[in-house]
Design an enzyme around this catalytic site. Sequence first.
Site, mmCIF file in Angstrom:
data_model
loop_
_atom_site.group_PDB
_atom_site.id
_atom_site.type_symbol
_atom_site.label_atom_id
_atom_site.label_comp_id
_atom_site.label_asym_id
_atom_site.label_seq_id
_atom_site.Cartn_x
_atom_site.Cartn_y
_atom_site.Cartn_z
ATOM 1 N N TYR A 54 -2.499 -1.244 10.915
ATOM 2 C CA TYR A 54 -2.701 -1.770 9.563
ATOM 3 C C TYR A 54 -1.489 -1.428 8.675
ATOM 4 O O TYR A 54 -0.910 -2.296 8.023
ATOM 5 C CB TYR A 54 -3.991 -1.201 8.934
ATOM 6 C CG TYR A 54 -4.028 -1.424 7.445
ATOM 7 C CD1 TYR A 54 -4.277 -2.695 6.928
ATOM 8 C CD2 TYR A 54 -3.750 -0.393 6.540
ATOM 9 C CE1 TYR A 54 -4.264 -2.924 5.551
ATOM 10 C CE2 TYR A 54 -3.731 -0.614 5.175
ATOM 11 C CZ TYR A 54 -3.995 -1.882 4.687
ATOM 12 O OH TYR A 54 -3.959 -2.099 3.327
ATOM 13 N N LYS A 79 1.772 -3.803 6.707
ATOM 14 C CA LYS A 79 2.278 -3.783 5.321
ATOM 15 C C LYS A 79 3.803 -3.573 5.321
ATOM 16 O O LYS A 79 4.521 -4.200 4.552
ATOM 17 C CB LYS A 79 1.583 -2.689 4.510
ATOM 18 C CG LYS A 79 0.101 -2.935 4.284
ATOM 19 C CD LYS A 79 -0.163 -4.209 3.500
ATOM 20 C CE LYS A 79 -1.637 -4.533 3.347
ATOM 21 N NZ LYS A 79 -1.903 -5.870 2.827
ATOM 22 N N SER A 91 0.833 -1.201 0.000
ATOM 23 C CA SER A 91 0.000 0.000 0.000
ATOM 24 C C SER A 91 0.867 1.249 0.000
ATOM 25 O O SER A 91 1.967 1.260 0.577
ATOM 26 C CB SER A 91 -0.861 -0.016 1.267
ATOM 27 O OG SER A 91 -1.496 1.215 1.458
HETATM 28 P P1 NAD Z 1 -11.209 -7.027 0.800
HETATM 29 O O1 NAD Z 1 -11.504 -6.994 2.245
HETATM 30 O O2 NAD Z 1 -12.308 -6.728 -0.156
HETATM 31 O O3 NAD Z 1 -10.590 -8.445 0.401
HETATM 32 C C1 NAD Z 1 -9.753 -9.168 1.262
HETATM 33 C C2 NAD Z 1 -10.276 -10.583 1.314
HETATM 34 O O4 NAD Z 1 -9.411 -11.371 2.132
HETATM 35 C C3 NAD Z 1 -11.682 -10.688 1.915
HETATM 36 O O5 NAD Z 1 -12.524 -11.389 1.009
HETATM 37 C C4 NAD Z 1 -11.468 -11.477 3.219
HETATM 38 O O6 NAD Z 1 -12.559 -12.338 3.503
HETATM 39 C C5 NAD Z 1 -10.204 -12.244 2.917
HETATM 40 N N1 NAD Z 1 -9.407 -12.597 4.102
HETATM 41 C C6 NAD Z 1 -8.938 -11.764 5.058
HETATM 42 N N2 NAD Z 1 -8.215 -12.437 5.956
HETATM 43 C C7 NAD Z 1 -8.211 -13.734 5.572
HETATM 44 C C8 NAD Z 1 -7.636 -14.927 6.075
HETATM 45 N N3 NAD Z 1 -6.936 -14.923 7.199
HETATM 46 N N4 NAD Z 1 -7.820 -16.090 5.408
HETATM 47 C C9 NAD Z 1 -8.552 -16.113 4.259
HETATM 48 N N5 NAD Z 1 -9.129 -15.016 3.735
HETATM 49 C C10 NAD Z 1 -8.970 -13.843 4.382
HETATM 50 O O7 NAD Z 1 -9.972 -6.031 0.562
HETATM 51 P P2 NAD Z 1 -9.358 -5.447 -0.792
HETATM 52 O O8 NAD Z 1 -9.712 -3.999 -0.860
HETATM 53 O O9 NAD Z 1 -9.673 -6.317 -1.931
HETATM 54 O O10 NAD Z 1 -7.822 -5.522 -0.427
HETATM 55 C C11 NAD Z 1 -7.005 -6.588 -0.866
HETATM 56 C C12 NAD Z 1 -5.593 -6.351 -0.383
HETATM 57 O O11 NAD Z 1 -5.125 -5.111 -0.888
HETATM 58 C C13 NAD Z 1 -5.443 -6.289 1.126
HETATM 59 O O12 NAD Z 1 -4.217 -6.907 1.475
HETATM 60 C C14 NAD Z 1 -5.368 -4.807 1.401
HETATM 61 O O13 NAD Z 1 -4.651 -4.534 2.577
HETATM 62 C C15 NAD Z 1 -4.621 -4.326 0.175
HETATM 63 N N6 NAD Z 1 -4.853 -2.911 -0.140
HETATM 64 C C16 NAD Z 1 -6.134 -2.455 -0.324
HETATM 65 C C17 NAD Z 1 -6.341 -1.115 -0.623
HETATM 66 C C18 NAD Z 1 -7.738 -0.573 -0.787
HETATM 67 O O14 NAD Z 1 -7.912 0.634 -0.714
HETATM 68 N N7 NAD Z 1 -8.745 -1.405 -1.034
HETATM 69 C C19 NAD Z 1 -5.250 -0.246 -0.756
HETATM 70 C C20 NAD Z 1 -3.969 -0.751 -0.581
HETATM 71 C C21 NAD Z 1 -3.775 -2.085 -0.269
HETATM 72 C C1 WQD Z 2 -9.698 9.502 0.647
HETATM 73 C C2 WQD Z 2 -9.928 10.978 0.927
HETATM 74 C C3 WQD Z 2 -10.408 11.507 3.232
HETATM 75 C C4 WQD Z 2 -14.252 9.452 3.445
HETATM 76 C C5 WQD Z 2 -7.100 4.573 2.955
HETATM 77 C C6 WQD Z 2 -6.025 3.913 3.757
HETATM 78 C C7 WQD Z 2 -4.897 3.504 2.875
HETATM 79 C C8 WQD Z 2 -5.386 2.676 1.696
HETATM 80 C C9 WQD Z 2 -6.544 3.299 1.014
HETATM 81 C C10 WQD Z 2 -5.121 0.338 2.200
HETATM 82 C C11 WQD Z 2 -9.266 11.452 2.216
HETATM 83 C C12 WQD Z 2 -11.592 11.817 2.340
HETATM 84 C C13 WQD Z 2 -13.061 9.956 2.989
HETATM 85 C C14 WQD Z 2 -15.292 10.366 3.809
HETATM 86 C C15 WQD Z 2 -13.875 12.199 3.188
HETATM 87 N N1 WQD Z 2 -5.854 1.393 2.104
HETATM 88 N N2 WQD Z 2 -12.867 11.305 2.851
HETATM 89 N N3 WQD Z 2 -15.060 11.713 3.640
HETATM 90 O O1 WQD Z 2 -7.505 7.630 3.598
HETATM 91 O O2 WQD Z 2 -6.456 7.922 1.304
HETATM 92 O O3 WQD Z 2 -6.543 5.692 2.312
HETATM 93 O O4 WQD Z 2 -7.551 3.661 1.948
HETATM 94 O O5 WQD Z 2 -3.945 0.204 2.161
HETATM 95 O O6 WQD Z 2 -4.004 2.796 3.651
HETATM 96 O O7 WQD Z 2 -5.557 4.820 4.731
HETATM 97 O O8 WQD Z 2 -8.643 6.706 1.518
HETATM 98 O O9 WQD Z 2 -10.964 6.698 0.696
HETATM 99 O O10 WQD Z 2 -10.543 6.780 3.189
HETATM 100 O O11 WQD Z 2 -10.035 8.772 1.816
HETATM 101 O O12 WQD Z 2 -13.694 13.414 3.059
HETATM 102 O O13 WQD Z 2 -16.369 9.959 4.258
HETATM 103 O O14 WQD Z 2 -11.339 11.181 1.113
HETATM 104 O O15 WQD Z 2 -10.238 12.495 4.194
HETATM 105 O O16 WQD Z 2 -8.797 12.745 1.987
HETATM 106 P P1 WQD Z 2 -7.253 7.104 2.262
HETATM 107 P P2 WQD Z 2 -10.118 7.161 1.827
#
Ligand code: NAD
Ligand code: WQD
Length: 338
Positions: free
Chosen positions: A150, A154, A125
């Site tokens: 969290y 990572k 991330s």
């Molecule tokens: P998500 O929650 O939609 O998907 C994650 C899936 O993993 C879920 O279906 C959950 O049931 C499964 N899971 C969690 N722990 C588990 C375990 N111990 N065993 C088996 N299954 C398990 O999340 P996502 O948004 O698709 O994110 C996927 C990955 O990307 C995550 O590692 C997340 O940290 C990373 N990531 C997401 C974002 C974002 O904004 N969505 C940003 C950066 C990184």
């Molecule tokens: C985006 C912008 C908020 C909701 C998070 C995690 C990051 C990554 C992605 C996994 C920000 C603003 C949001 C609302 C708002 N995940 N906002 N009103 O914070 O950039 O990142 O998700 O790795 O680790 O921290 O994403 O979508 O929450 O926010 O004004 O109800 O929208 O302040 O500026 P963020 P976000």
Amino acid sequence: MKILVTGGTGYIGSHTVVELQHAGFDVVIVDALFNSKEEVVDNIAKITGIRPEFEVFDLTDRAKTDDFFRRHQDLVGIIHFAAHKAVGDSVQHPIKYYRNNLDSLMNILEGMTTYGIPNLVFSSSCTVYGQADQLPVSESAPIKKAESPYGNTKQIAEEIISDTVHVNNIRAIALRYFNPIGAHDSGLIGELPNGVPDNLLPYITQTAYGIREQLKVFGDDYNTPDGTPIRDYIHVVDLAKAHVKAVQRMTDNTMKQAFEVFNLGTGNGYSVLEVIKAFERATGMTINYKIVGRREGDIEQIWADPSYSNAELGWKAERTLDEMVASAWKWEQHYRKE
Ligand code: NAD
Ligand code: WQD
């Protein structure tokens, strides 16, 4: 060539399964359904015409994970999405995050070494950069102290992988996602937030649908052109395609190091108000929002330098912000009707 996709019924995982199948890979999904639904497998099959193999278990269970690998020694690689991802929840329940996100990774690395599975793609991330000193942020930017448990999982996960590849001849690619939004063009798969969404886009689409009364914009007093924070929003389908490129880089033997890291972003930053305007433009709707105080832990602005991934992965994010928000809206409507 068969790929294990952990977390494959989740948001990014499900889109990646579709792109892997389009590229000709066989897929086996493992998901404990902590944050996703089994029906996602049906919808993947509706999109691609191919039903991926699917097993439900918790990857923190060492014995079950070992048993899975013993039965799947034909895997060429693993994309490890499975993790808990809610930043605020991780502050309240740190051990839940460390245990789930790190135990699952270690069980997978152990399985890879025991059964000789060579390739790992890991979901990292942009949170590892914190508030970067220089923008756009490149992969060589310093890792800042994590703002949440969290984020720390990572950072630690990247270190565990980096240590492990040197010892065991595993190859790994960590992909640092910026802000994934949007959904598949079919409207059949998308993001399924649990309860009240933390993230901006699901909050906007739920407000538009009438599930939430009003969007709160967290602060307009940042040092940005309109005062609201800036992020690099990336279409989830573009993000999914990068995973296929990463797998192919491994199977084609074109990696330059045993552990590589790539940014997955567009290179464009948009403010919160610009995202709201894009949604209104794309849908013709008006979002009821009000400016409130800053959200604790939010950084001011970040966007990616994607030039290294563009050059090395042969990948570039193609979809515009308007396409991202329009697809998120299509998904919200489809999901609610279902
Ligand atoms: P998500 O929650 O939609 O998907 C994650 C899936 O993993 C879920 O279906 C959950 O049931 C499964 N899971 C969690 N722990 C588990 C375990 N111990 N065993 C088996 N299954 C398990 O999340 P996502 O948004 O698709 O994110 C996927 C990955 O990307 C995550 O590692 C997340 O940290 C990373 N990531 C997401 C974002 C974002 O904004 N969505 C940003 C950066 C990184
Ligand atoms: C985006 C912008 C908020 C909701 C998070 C995690 C990051 C990554 C992605 C996994 C920000 C603003 C949001 C609302 C708002 N995940 N906002 N009103 O914070 O950039 O990142 O998700 O790795 O680790 O921290 O994403 O979508 O929450 O926010 O004004 O109800 O929208 O302040 O500026 P963020 P976000």
